[in-house]
Structures are given as structure tokens and as C-alpha cells.
Write an enzyme that holds these catalytic residues in place. Structure first.
Site, PDB file in Angstrom:
ATOM      1  N   HIS A 115       0.811  -1.211   0.000  1.00 32.34           N
ATOM      2  CA  HIS A 115       0.000   0.000   0.000  1.00 32.34           C
ATOM      3  C   HIS A 115       0.851   1.270   0.000  1.00 32.34           C
ATOM      4  O   HIS A 115       0.331   2.374   0.059  1.00 32.34           O
ATOM      5  CB  HIS A 115      -0.917  -0.025   1.243  1.00 32.34           C
ATOM      6  CG  HIS A 115      -2.045   0.938   1.204  1.00 32.34           C
ATOM      7  ND1 HIS A 115      -2.158   1.992   2.091  1.00 32.34           N
ATOM      8  CD2 HIS A 115      -3.135   1.024   0.389  1.00 32.34           C
ATOM      9  CE1 HIS A 115      -3.258   2.663   1.842  1.00 32.34           C
ATOM     10  NE2 HIS A 115      -3.873   2.109   0.811  1.00 32.34           N
ATOM     11  N   LYS A 117       3.263   4.458  -1.135  1.00 34.10           N
ATOM     12  CA  LYS A 117       3.366   5.369  -2.278  1.00 34.10           C
ATOM     13  C   LYS A 117       4.668   6.148  -2.107  1.00 34.10           C
ATOM     14  O   LYS A 117       4.739   7.108  -1.329  1.00 34.10           O
ATOM     15  CB  LYS A 117       2.192   6.351  -2.340  1.00 34.10           C
ATOM     16  CG  LYS A 117       0.828   5.707  -2.626  1.00 34.10           C
ATOM     17  CD  LYS A 117       0.094   5.326  -1.394  1.00 34.10           C
ATOM     18  CE  LYS A 117      -1.296   4.774  -1.699  1.00 34.10           C
ATOM     19  NZ  LYS A 117      -1.987   4.279  -0.508  1.00 34.10           N
ATOM     20  N   ASP A 122      17.408   9.592  -8.351  1.00 31.78           N
ATOM     21  CA  ASP A 122      18.850   9.861  -8.266  1.00 31.78           C
ATOM     22  C   ASP A 122      19.381   9.837  -6.841  1.00 31.78           C
ATOM     23  O   ASP A 122      20.442  10.414  -6.562  1.00 31.78           O
ATOM     24  CB  ASP A 122      19.186  11.208  -8.919  1.00 31.78           C
ATOM     25  CG  ASP A 122      19.050  11.174 -10.439  1.00 31.78           C
ATOM     26  OD1 ASP A 122      19.049  10.061 -11.002  1.00 31.78           O
ATOM     27  OD2 ASP A 122      18.931  12.247 -11.050  1.00 31.78           O
ATOM     28  N   HIS A 295      -8.882  11.302   1.607  1.00 32.51           N
ATOM     29  CA  HIS A 295      -7.984  10.168   1.408  1.00 32.51           C
ATOM     30  C   HIS A 295      -6.675  10.352   2.168  1.00 32.51           C
ATOM     31  O   HIS A 295      -5.787   9.496   2.117  1.00 32.51           O
ATOM     32  CB  HIS A 295      -7.703   9.967  -0.086  1.00 32.51           C
ATOM     33  CG  HIS A 295      -7.109   8.640  -0.429  1.00 32.51           C
ATOM     34  ND1 HIS A 295      -5.765   8.477  -0.717  1.00 32.51           N
ATOM     35  CD2 HIS A 295      -7.664   7.408  -0.527  1.00 32.51           C
ATOM     36  CE1 HIS A 295      -5.524   7.198  -0.976  1.00 32.51           C
ATOM     37  NE2 HIS A 295      -6.658   6.527  -0.872  1.00 32.51           N
ATOM     38  N   LYS A 297      -3.701  10.818   5.101  1.00 31.04           N
ATOM     39  CA  LYS A 297      -3.239  10.083   6.279  1.00 31.04           C
ATOM     40  C   LYS A 297      -2.134  10.927   6.915  1.00 31.04           C
ATOM     41  O   LYS A 297      -0.933  10.645   6.765  1.00 31.04           O
ATOM     42  CB  LYS A 297      -2.692   8.703   5.895  1.00 31.04           C
ATOM     43  CG  LYS A 297      -3.650   7.846   5.037  1.00 31.04           C
ATOM     44  CD  LYS A 297      -3.287   7.938   3.581  1.00 31.04           C
ATOM     45  CE  LYS A 297      -3.975   6.918   2.697  1.00 31.04           C
ATOM     46  NZ  LYS A 297      -5.384   6.789   2.800  1.00 31.04           N
ATOM     47  N   ASP A 302       1.246  19.074  18.848  1.00 25.97           N
ATOM     48  CA  ASP A 302       1.891  20.259  19.400  1.00 25.97           C
ATOM     49  C   ASP A 302       2.464  21.105  18.270  1.00 25.97           C
ATOM     50  O   ASP A 302       1.816  21.276  17.245  1.00 25.97           O
ATOM     51  CB  ASP A 302       2.931  19.872  20.450  1.00 25.97           C
ATOM     52  CG  ASP A 302       2.260  19.293  21.713  1.00 25.97           C
ATOM     53  OD1 ASP A 302       1.045  19.549  21.907  1.00 25.97           O
ATOM     54  OD2 ASP A 302       2.926  18.589  22.475  1.00 25.97           O
TER      55      ASP A 302
END
Length: 412
Positions: A115, A117, A122, A295, A297, A302
Site C-alpha cells: 500500500h 506510495k 537519483d 484520502h 493520512k 503540538d
């Protein structure tokens, strides 16, 4: 893998919100690559975004850049032979994580997905976040266009991320000697400090790092003194995480959750709403984002702790899927992300208060009892779900459809 879960100083971190900011920047960096491009993604669709990624990777490969693409067999099942042939014929190494055959047209390989991404170019630029390569991450997609986040990173942390993605390819079948050669070549170019941010790469797998991301969340919530804001698309966390949120709110911390009000899957809102009573009555503020599907996450705690990544706070992400987040200690980045989240709360969210909660009843008491124990024990019982050893399958250049190959053949 001692390069995981360690603070690395000297980095710069740039927030990229939604596909409008993310896609042009990623494609620009890939097109400027000189030696190597590595892309990992759960979803790659053959739409206008996927076509642009295809073009950028193909162009890089044709000029001699090493290009590796890893896609998930469940998340990206329908790429055409022509699309894949355009990559492989140019020299792009395409690998499918745990491809599965369909049974009566249905994909059954739904557990323990790749899952993540991530992009590394380089060995000097990395991207980590929750944005897939699909047009539904753009506002012009319409009401179902997703709200999401990623980060662009420069500095020594990129070396850790680079090492991680190389290791992921090696474990999938290339072997330790390949990993050592690629890593040795990568280490010839040291990544010098370029900024003030401390960053750590935190991942989740089904072997050695089964709960690292959840532990980072719990530790941050436990140490919070003033404010916690968590924006998470699929919210059904375990008992210990819920307990830390409730404890923080009761000791006076301003705890705010941004959850889906217009979900892409209705069951998502139903599951999260089952927890509203427990959270709201403890003093947690819940805001449902209603502009479009959420979508993201991400979280801030603080004034200096933040996280951006692929991990939801639900059983799939916390106990089954392969995930990657970066944890960031930097006041400047925390302020930028906080301002973006505050904007959502002020202008595009509905706050849930006690008047919005259904009254207590015998059925609700029974349901709460079962939810409580489900949350308490699911990290244990999900271990009984299929625990195969997913592998990467390299794709050779497929034959075009006219020669008899099928879309299923190419993705298998």
C-alpha cells in the site's frame, strides 16, 4: 534494517496537497533524472494521470536512466498490454507485488497489500505520501475527487528511503548481490544536510515491523501537551490508540479528528461513527470533511511533530498492509500542515457534537461492548488471516492485444 525508525537531521520537507501540487512536481523530477528512478504505488490507473507518469518514465528510460516501477497486484489489476509494453520496451523494469488470478472475475488477493506510495530519484529526492497515480486525486475529477497529501524530501533522509526501496526490490527476487551493487553505486554520492528538519522513515510489514507506525502515533499522542490533529481517511483504530486519544483529551489536550463525511465507501463512515460516542464523551472533537472524499493520512502534534504517509488508522493498514510514513520534527513544516488542516476544519467540515449522537439504548450498549472487544483484540486475530509470502513478479514486454494476449495475462 537499522536505517528505519531513526531520527535523521539536516533535511528539507515540502508539503504537496492533492494531485494539483503532487503530480506536476513528481513528473518534473522524473524527467530531470540522470541515473535512477524508483516508483512504488498501490494504484496506477490508465487514465490521464497514469498516461503522464507512463510518458515521464518512458522518456527517462530511453535516455539511459534505470527506471523501476512496483505496482500492487490488487490495486493496479487492469493495465493494458499496450500500456505495459510501452514501459518494458523502453527498458522500464515493471514488477507486480503479489499478482493474483481472478476467480469468476473477482480479485481474491485482498490481504497484505503493498500500500506504499514512494518515489526516489537519483538518490537525492524522495516523495512519500498517500496519493496514488489516478485522476481521482484531481479536483476536476468532480465530487469524488480525493483530498490527500504527500511530501517532497531532500537531505540525508533520502539515503534511508533509497536504501529501503532498493531492499524491497531485492527481497522480491533480485537477491542480496543485486542489492549490494545498487546500494554501493548509490552511496558514491553522499547526501549532504540541506535543512533543519529531523525526519525518520517508519514502515509496517508482516515480519519485523508489524506495529511500528501505530507505536509512533501512540507515543506522540502520549507526549502531547497542547494539540493533536489527525486527518485520516479510514478510521477504525485499535483499543490502545483510542485509549491514548481519550486520555489526552481528558488531561486537557485539544484533540481533533478530521474524518470522512462524504466517503468513497459508505462502510467507512459507518465504522468510524461507531466510535463517536466513546470519543466525543471523552472530549475529542470530531470533524467530518464534507467537500469531497478524504484520502489523507496525516497528523500534527503540538508545534513540531508531524506525520505524512500511506497508513490509515484501520485494521488493514495497522495490521495487514505494507505501509510507509515519514515522521517529521520541524516547526516550520508543522505550521504549514497545521494551517492546511485548520482551513479544512473551518471551511469544509461539520463538527459532530453530542446532539448529533443517537441516544443510548440497549442495542447501543450491546454494540459498544462488542466494538470495545473487537478493537482490543483485532491486532491478535488478524494474524490468523492468510499469511502467505507475497513476492514481486517481473513483467516482460507483453504482446499487444492483437496477437492474442489479454489484460489479465499482462497483470498476472
Amino acid at each position: 534494517m537499522n536505517y528505519l525508525n531513526r531520527w535523521v537531521p539536516g533535511n528539507t520537507v515540502r508539503l504537496l496537497e492533492n494531485g494539483e501540487e503532487f503530480f506536476p512536481r513528481v513528473f518534473e523530477v522524473i524527467r530531470s533524472a540522470e541515473r535512477e528512478v524508483i516508483v512504488e504505488t498501490f494504484i496506477l490507473f490508465e487514465d490521464k494521470v497514469g498516461v503522464q507518469l507512463h510518458a515521464a518514465m518512458r522518456e527517462a528510460a530511453l535516455r539511459g536512466v534505470k527506471v523501476d516501477l512496483m505496482i500492487d497486484g490488487f490495486g493496479s489489476p487492469d493495465l493494458s498490454p499496450e500500456f505495459l509494453e510501452g514501459l518494458t520496451s523502453a527498458g522500464v523494469k515493471v514488477r507486480v507485488f503479489d499478482p493474483g488470478s481472478r476467480v469468476f472475475g473477482q480479485r481474491l488477493n485482498i490481504f497484505r497489500r503493498m500500500h506504499r506510495k514512494m518515489v526516489v530519484v537519483d538518490g537525492s529526492t524522495a516523495f512519500v505520501g498517500g496519493i496514488n497515480y489516478s485522476a481521482d486525486h484531481l479536483e476536476d475529477f468532480g465530487p469524488k475527487g480525493k483530498q490527500d497529501y504527500a511530501v517532497e524530501l531532500h537531505g540525508p533522509i533520502v539515503a534511508d528511503i533509497h536504501r529501503f526501496v532498493l531492499h524491497a526490490i531485492a527481497v522480491g527476487g533480485k537477491g542480496p548481490s543485486w542489492f549490494r551493487r545498487r546500494l554501493k553505486a548509490a552511496q558514491q554520492d553522499s547526501v549532504a544536510p540541506v535543512g533543519e528538519a529531523e525526519v525518520k522513515l517508519v514502515t509496517r510489514d508482516n515480519r519485523r515491523h508489524t506495529n511500528d507506525i501505530e507505536r509512533q502515533y501512540r507515543a506522540a499522542i502520549r507526549s502531547a501537551r497542547h494539540r493533536i490533529v489527525i486527518a485520516n481517511a479510514y478510521f477504525f483504530p485499535g483499543y490502545r490508540l483510542i485509549k491514548e486519544m481519550r486520555r489526552a483529551a481528558r488531561r486537557g489536550v485539544d484533540v481533533r479528528l478530521i474524518l470522512q463525511g462524504e466517503p468513497d465507501m459508505p462502510i467507512v463512515k459507518v465504522a468510524a461513527s461507531m466510535l463517536y460516542h466513546h470519543l466525543v464523551h471523552a472530549g475529542v472533537h470530531i470533524h467530518e470533511y464534507c467537500a469531497r472524499p478524504l484520502h489523507g493520512k496525516v497528523a500534527v502534534v503540538d508545534n513540531d511533530w508531524s506525520t505524512v504517509g500511506s497508513s490509515n488508522l484501520d485494521p488493514l493498514s495497522l495490521s495487514l498492509n505494507l505501509e510507509a510514513n515519514v515522521i517529521i520534527r520541524d516547526r516550520g513544516f508543522n505550521q504549514v500542515l497545521s494551517e492546511r488542516l485548520d482551513h479544512l476544519i473551518r471551511h469544509q467540515c461539520k463538527q459532530i457534537d453530542t446532539d448529533d449522537l443517537s441516544e443510548w439504548s440497549a442495542w447501543r450498549l450491546v454494540r459498544s461492548f462488542f466494538i470495545f472487544h473487537l478493537l482490543r483484540w483485532y491486532p491478535s486475530w488478524v494474524g490468523w488471516l492468510p499469511r502467505h509470502a507475497p513476492k514481486l513478479k517481473p513483467l516482460a514486454a507483453p504482446e499487444p492485444r492483437g496477437s492474442g494476449a489479454t489484460q489479465t495475462d499482462a497483470a498476472a
